[in-house]
Design an enzyme around this catalytic site. Structure first.
Site, PDB file in Angstrom:
ATOM      1  N   HIS A   1      -5.678  -7.536  13.252  1.00 33.68           N
ATOM      2  CA  HIS A   1      -4.496  -6.300  13.128  1.00 33.68           C
ATOM      3  C   HIS A   1      -3.918  -6.013  14.560  1.00 33.68           C
ATOM      4  CE1 HIS A   1      -1.416  -4.095  10.946  1.00 33.68           C
ATOM      5  NE2 HIS A   1      -2.210  -2.888  11.534  1.00 33.68           N
TER       6      HIS A   1
ATOM      7  N   LYS B   1       0.753  -1.147  -0.023  1.00 35.76           N
ATOM      8  CA  LYS B   1      -0.094   0.095  -0.050  1.00 35.76           C
ATOM      9  C   LYS B   1       0.830   1.165   0.056  1.00 35.76           C
ATOM     10  CE  LYS B   1      -0.283  -0.118   5.083  1.00 35.76           C
ATOM     11  NZ  LYS B   1      -0.969  -0.706   6.224  1.00 35.76           N
TER      12      LYS B   1
ATOM     13  N   CYS C   1      14.361  24.739   5.325  1.00 37.23           N
ATOM     14  CA  CYS C   1      13.284  25.431   4.551  1.00 37.23           C
ATOM     15  C   CYS C   1      12.696  24.549   3.489  1.00 37.23           C
ATOM     16  CB  CYS C   1      14.291  26.376   3.640  1.00 37.23           C
ATOM     17  SG  CYS C   1      15.383  27.437   4.715  1.00 37.23           S
TER      18      CYS C   1
ATOM     19  N   TYR D   1      15.710  30.684   8.937  1.00 33.07           N
ATOM     20  CA  TYR D   1      14.434  31.363   9.416  1.00 33.07           C
ATOM     21  C   TYR D   1      14.395  31.349  11.009  1.00 33.07           C
ATOM     22  CZ  TYR D   1      12.337  31.215   4.951  1.00 33.07           C
ATOM     23  OH  TYR D   1      11.675  31.429   3.568  1.00 33.07           O
TER      24      TYR D   1
ATOM     25  N   ARG E   1       1.495 -10.889   6.989  1.00 35.09           N
ATOM     26  CA  ARG E   1       0.971  -9.747   6.310  1.00 35.09           C
ATOM     27  C   ARG E   1       2.197  -8.502   6.454  1.00 35.09           C
ATOM     28  NH1 ARG E   1      -3.877  -9.632   8.788  1.00 35.09           N
ATOM     29  NH2 ARG E   1      -3.323  -7.842   9.611  1.00 35.09           N
TER      30      ARG E   1
ATOM     31  N   ASP F   1      12.968  24.631   0.218  1.00 37.58           N
ATOM     32  CA  ASP F   1      13.689  23.825  -0.796  1.00 37.58           C
ATOM     33  C   ASP F   1      15.125  23.390  -0.379  1.00 37.58           C
ATOM     34  OD1 ASP F   1      11.526  24.744  -2.681  1.00 37.58           O
ATOM     35  OD2 ASP F   1      12.276  26.624  -1.873  1.00 37.58           O
TER      36      ASP F   1
ATOM     37  N   ARG G   1      -9.959  -0.192  15.084  1.00 37.46           N
ATOM     38  CA  ARG G   1     -10.005   0.514  13.974  1.00 37.46           C
ATOM     39  C   ARG G   1     -11.160   0.230  13.046  1.00 37.46           C
ATOM     40  NH1 ARG G   1      -4.529   0.905  10.524  1.00 37.46           N
ATOM     41  NH2 ARG G   1      -4.886  -1.388   9.937  1.00 37.46           N
TER      42      ARG G   1
HETATM   43  C1  LIG Z   1      -0.240  -1.767   6.819  1.00 39.43           C
HETATM   44  C2  LIG Z   1      -0.787  -2.956   7.261  1.00 39.43           C
HETATM   45  C3  LIG Z   1      -0.072  -4.083   7.402  1.00 39.43           C
HETATM   46  C4  LIG Z   1       1.445  -4.083   7.252  1.00 39.43           C
HETATM   47  O1  LIG Z   1       2.064  -3.492   8.653  1.00 39.43           O
HETATM   48  P1  LIG Z   1       3.444  -3.429   8.763  1.00 39.43           P
HETATM   49  O2  LIG Z   1       3.597  -2.613  10.241  1.00 39.43           O
HETATM   50  O3  LIG Z   1       4.229  -2.434   7.810  1.00 39.43           O
HETATM   51  O4  LIG Z   1       4.217  -4.762   8.462  1.00 39.43           O
HETATM   52  C5  LIG Z   1      -0.709  -5.407   7.851  1.00 39.43           C
HETATM   53  N1  LIG Z   1      -2.070  -5.503   7.756  1.00 39.43           N
HETATM   54  C6  LIG Z   1      -2.892  -4.386   7.515  1.00 39.43           C
HETATM   55  C7  LIG Z   1      -4.313  -4.661   7.694  1.00 39.43           C
HETATM   56  C8  LIG Z   1      -2.410  -2.967   7.504  1.00 39.43           C
HETATM   57  O5  LIG Z   1      -2.879  -1.939   7.456  1.00 39.43           O
END
Ligand SMILES: *Cc1c(COP(=O)(O)O)cnc(C)c1O
Length: 372
Positions: free
Chosen positions: A161, A35, A310, A263, A216, A312, A132
């Site tokens: 997760h 992603k 800054c 700055y 994952r 740039d 979530r």
């Molecule tokens: C981003 C994500 C992962 C991967 O997480 P990492 O910490 O980068 O390994 C796996 N599962 C879900 C649902 C995620 O959103």
């Protein structure tokens, strides 16, 4: 030529990291998370290579990311879509596997699939403590059971997760894992062919009991990790950073003691100083919060960032740095000589996580992928 620093991506490092994940997990199936443009590394290049390596599945956040991969020729590998509400027609057209986290979505996908004479494969998200999305592990199991009666969808996987698998204290990760296993026990008789997965990068590295049927990971594929100090770390887990970020040293100037830099005058020279002006700024994803905190590598030496970053350009102190040359290279992330700056170090200096650093530098700058 891009405007800011150049980002170099090593596909060989990603390959090495993928193979290491396989070793660390006893050859578990891998859902490779690509992603956000593979965390700034280029999702298409990474996915094409992972597909060649026979990766089990790819994971993205949004439908548009999955469609882009399909359009660029990733046609054999299943793609899991973690968050999006994708139109059933697109799911069928692009052969996507949505993760479903609401009963309403399952019903409407099923209806839409039946209208097209189709059955859509889905994975179901169970919220074991991430808070979530997902069916609540203790309240919404009946709603999951009801999905088994829908004729337009087939549940081929379940996921959960972790909220904090990167901490030394693993009690909450253990609790989440226990909850997930309990749900599996309750449901596996109904969903016989589904695979179960929950391990993100941190859990791949530190928590073998969570590897289940598939893992994952995202971050470790790109060679970074998020483990907090004290977290048990396997010696064999030598992941290789896949991203290097290099800017040009545009100008070198000598200034007397007592001069303010940039700055807001947050840095004042205490001695006669050599100040380098590096061609990167917050417009290039080099966070402004690194002002007066980060270092860059110039001619194999650390040069501290002085004054505010800054839009740039960024000023660095070269007074103790030998052999710096105008138009030479300033490494923001990566190796130079025997020294290295990692995304995690930059993240710590900026008060953020390496994920954000990699994504912001990788996505706005011109990127070169190389095989080595
Ligand atoms: C981003 C994500 C992962 C991967 O997480 P990492 O910490 O980068 O390994 C796996 N599962 C879900 C649902 C995620 O959103």
């Amino acid at each position: 030529m891009g405007r800011g620093p150049a980002v170099e991506i090593s596909l060989a490092a990603i390959k090495h990291n993928y193979e290491l994940v396989r070793v660390l997990t006893g050859n578990r199936r891998v859902v490779a998370t690509v992603k956000a443009d593979a965390y700034g590394h280029g999702a298409v290049e990474a996915a094409l290579m992972l597909e060649k390596l026979g990766v089990y599945c790819l994971g993205v956040a949004y439908g548009s990311e999955a469609v882009e991969l399909r359009r660029c020729g990733i046609n054999k590998t299943p793609i899991l879509v973690y968050f999006d509400n994708i139109d059933a027609a697109d799911i069928v057209k692009y052969d996507l596997t949505p993760i479903v986290y609401g009963a309403g979505t399952a019903d409407s996908l099923s209806d839409a699939a039946l209208r097209q004479n189709h059955r859509i494969d889905i994975h179901v998200d169970i919220d074991t403590g991430m808070g979530r999305v997902g069916f609540l592990y203790d309240r919404e199991i009946d709603a999951i059971k009801a999905i088994s009666r829908l004729r337009g969808v087939r549940v081929t996987g379940f996921m959960s997760h972790f909220s904090e698998a990167d901490l030394k204290d693993r009690s909450f990760a253990a609790l989440q894992s226990e909850r997930f296993l309990r749900v599996r026990e309750e449901l596996s008789g109904i969903f016989k062919d589904a695979i179960w997965h929950m391990a993100n990068s941190a859990a791949v590295m530190t928590y073998p009991a969570s590897h289940l049927d598939a893992v994952r990971p995202g971050l470790i594929l790109y060679g970074s990790d998020s483990l907090q100090p004290g977290c048990p770390r396997s010696e064999t887990a030598a992941f290789r950073p896949a991203m290097a970020v290099k800017a040009r040293l545009l100008h070198i100037r000598r200034v007397p003691a007592g001069r303010s830099i940039s700055y807001g005058r947050t840095f004042v020279t205490e001695r006669e100083s050599v100040v380098g002006v590096v061609g990167t700024g917050y417009a290039d994803g080099y966070p402004r919060s690194l002002s007066n905190k980060a270092h860059v590598l110039i001619n194999g030496q650390y040069a501290p960032v002085i004054g505010r970053i800054c839009m740039d350009v960024t000023m660095v102190d070269l007074t103790d740095c030998h052999g710096a040359k105008e138009n030479g290279e300033a490494v923001l992330i990566g190796r130079q000589g025997d020294k290295e700056i990692t995304a995690s170090e930059l993240a710590e200096w900026a008060g953020t996580i390496s994920y954000e650093i990699l994504i912001s530098l990788g996505r706005v700058n011109s990127r070169v992928s190389c095989i080595s």
